[in-house]
Design a protein around this motif. Structure first.
Motif: not given
Length: 399
Positions: A180, A206, A279, A281, A284-286, A288, A327, A330
């Motif tokens: 990132l 994370q 995030i 890694e 591969s999720t966000l 928020y 969620q 990404l």
């Protein structure tokens, strides 16, 4: 002959002819003035320097010294004290010269009516009193202005120091961590900003971040950004106290709830809109959460920018406020763009809906790049803004 009364304004009468001087002095003393009488110019200069009368009445033709020369010396000693001259009607050119030498007014001899003298004296004294009052006001204004300049300098120094503290609190930009890349820009409308951005690694996989917009401007709002930094740092520390090194349950909604309760308990009278996320890694999720923030986050992928969905009340207003986590998965290549509402002020459009519709188009044009987006917003150079402004871009595999 010299005499002096003990009350009223002090007048200096310089007339060599006692038959003129004495009646004149008597008339003035009867009106309550204290009168110094003098027949010689040298003695007149001495009395003037010692007593500083509020008015000088001078005959233009004393025997010891030409009257105009005496006027010039008196005026050089103190140009503010009014000079009233007496002259014969056949010597009008001398009266004009006396006015040029510093005289305030003149009367023609012989003085048959002392009322004329009284009016002339009062007129001169009134002008002198007005001048002194104006001078006092001017001196006071200069003093106040000097004090104000000192206060403003101290304020500017304090603001500059506060501005530097805020800059030091902001994370590095750009910041590459794992796959990132984080870039941020905070532009205050004043010295200090109520907008704030932060991002930090939570675990090996994370990365957490948030963008906050504190209500209002200036010192009070900037102080809340310091509290936010402290709260998030403390929460991360408490999560790590058990010594574990794996992924954390660092839920954005719980962070917002904690911040909400803390601000309400602080009774600062401030509320904050926040976008916060984590995030992962590895997954591969966000994940928020949104606390009353506009505009909503934007996800750019495949050249198309779309708003993410979410809602929630600002923190610091309602004790029972709740926040939800959302969620999304990404894509391999993406850019996430988060903005404060100050960005909307830079967009064309007469309505909020029109400006919000324009923002994704600019993100697409900028290809998710922070500098390009700022240039499209007209913010490539520092400029005065109506509101604090902040932008955070998080990207992966985008140039």
């Amino acid at each position: 002959m010299e005499s002096m009364q003990l009350s009223g304004s002090t007048l200096l009468v310089i007339v060599d002819d006692a038959d003129v001087r004495c009646p004149l002095a008597t008339a003035l003393e009867s009106e309550g003035y204290q009168v110094l009488q003098c027949a010689q110019s040298e003695r007149a200069l001495q009395l003037f320097a010692e007593c500083r009368p509020e008015l000088v009445i001078c005959d233009l033709h004393p025997t010891a010294m030409p009257g105009v020369d005496l006027l010039r010396q008196l005026s050089e000693t103190d140009a503010q004290i009014p000079l009233l001259v007496l002259t014969d009607s056949e010597h009008m050119p001398d009266a004009v010269e006396a006015l040029r030498a510093g005289a305030s007014d003149y009367l023609l001899k012989p003085l048959h009516d002392m009322v004329v003298l009284s009016h002339a004296v009062r007129r001169c004294l009134d002008r002198y009193a007005l001048h002194r009052e104006n001078q006092r006001i001017r001196e006071r204004l200069e003093q106040v202005n000097g004090e104000l300049q000192n206060h403003l300098k101290a304020l500017r120094d304090d603001q500059a120091a506060g501005h530097q503290v805020q800059l030091n609190m902001l994370p590095p930009s750009p910041w590459q961590t794992g796959t990132l890349c984080f870039r941020q820009r905070v532009i205050p409308s004043l010295y200090l900003s109520g907008d704030f951005v932060d991002y930090f690694r939570v675990s090996e996989s994370q990365v957490a971040f948030y963008l906050a917009d504190v209500s209002g401007h200036g010192v009070a709002s900037a102080f809340v950004t310091v509290l936010l930094k402290f709260m998030t740092t403390r929460l991360l520390y408490e999560q790590r106290r058990d010594g574990s090194s794996g992924p954390l349950e660092f839920k954005p909604s719980e962070v917002l709830g904690h911040v909400n309760r803390s601000l309400i308990n602080c009774r600062l009278g401030k509320h904050v809109t926040i976008l916060g996320g984590v995030i992962d890694e590895a997954e591969s999720t966000l994940t928020y959460s949104i606390a009353g923030h506009l505009p909503l986050p934007l996800l750019l992928s495949g050249g198309k920018a779309e708003y993410l969905q979410g809602r929630g009340q600002p923190v610091g207003l309602f004790e029972q406020a709740t926040y939800e986590d959302r969620q999304i998965s990404l894509p391999e290549d993406f850019s996430l763009v988060f903005c404060s509402d100050g960005v909307l002020e830079c967009l064309p459009g007469s309505t909020l809906k029109e400006r919000e519709a324009r923002l994704p188009q600019l993100v697409e044009q900028a290809a998710g790049d922070l500098d390009s987006l700022l240039a499209l917003l007209g913010l490539a150079e520092e400029a005065a803004l109506p509101d604090d402004l902040s932008v955070l871009c998080v990207s992966r595999n985008l140039q």
